[in-house]
Motif scaffolding. Structure first.
Motif, short mmCIF file in Angstrom:
data_model
loop_
_atom_site.label_atom_id
_atom_site.label_comp_id
_atom_site.label_asym_id
_atom_site.label_seq_id
_atom_site.Cartn_x
_atom_site.Cartn_y
_atom_site.Cartn_z
N TYR A 68 0.86 -1.16 0.02
CA TYR A 68 0.04 0.09 0.14
C TYR A 68 0.69 1.29 -0.05
N GLY A 69 1.97 1.10 0.68
CA GLY A 69 2.92 2.35 0.54
C GLY A 69 3.63 2.73 -0.48
N PHE A 70 3.73 1.56 -1.32
CA PHE A 70 4.26 1.54 -2.95
C PHE A 70 3.07 2.07 -3.89
N PRO A 75 0.66 9.02 -8.52
CA PRO A 75 -0.71 9.95 -8.60
C PRO A 75 -2.02 9.34 -8.57
N ILE A 76 -2.06 8.56 -9.72
CA ILE A 76 -3.38 8.01 -9.99
C ILE A 76 -3.79 7.12 -9.05
N ALA A 81 -4.50 4.43 -2.08
CA ALA A 81 -3.40 3.95 -1.10
C ALA A 81 -3.71 4.73 0.07
N VAL A 82 -4.10 5.86 0.17
CA VAL A 82 -4.49 6.63 1.39
C VAL A 82 -5.76 5.83 1.97
#
Length: 104
Positions: A68-70, A75-76, A81-82
């Motif tokens: 999830y960090g990667f 940007p898309i 991920a956030v």
């Protein structure tokens, strides 16, 4: 019940603070991170109020959090991920509430 409500309210606050022009769309993406809980169907029992999700369910492992960090990098995929990382933070907060300080 409060924990489930936080999974909807916290993404809403983050969306309003950081994605103001498109906060509704951002909230929807961030709240959709609840889909990570699909891995709970693999557990027996499926819901245990005394169990910490972190490092118990496959999509809640430290390896998954690293992925999830990667996913934050392009940007898309960043809003997804956030949302995933917010979900993990809220689940980790629940572990602290249960008295589990460092899930194994």
């Amino acid at each position: 019940m409060v924990h489930a409500l936080l999974h909807l309210l916290v993404p809403g606050i983050v969306a309003l603070l950081f994605y103001r022009p498109r906060w509704r769309r951002a909230w929807l993406i961030l709240a959709t991170a609840l889909l990570l809980d699909i891995d709970h169907v693999l557990a027996t029992p499926m819901f245990d109020p005394t169990r910490c999700s972190i490092n118990y369910h496959p999509l809640h492992t430290y390896w998954a959090m690293g992925i999830y960090g990667f996913v934050l990098l392009p940007p898309i995929t960043r809003p997804w991920a956030v949302g995933f990382l917010l979900h993990m933070a809220l689940d980790y907060a629940e572990c602290w509430q249960l008295g589990i300080r460092w899930p194994q």
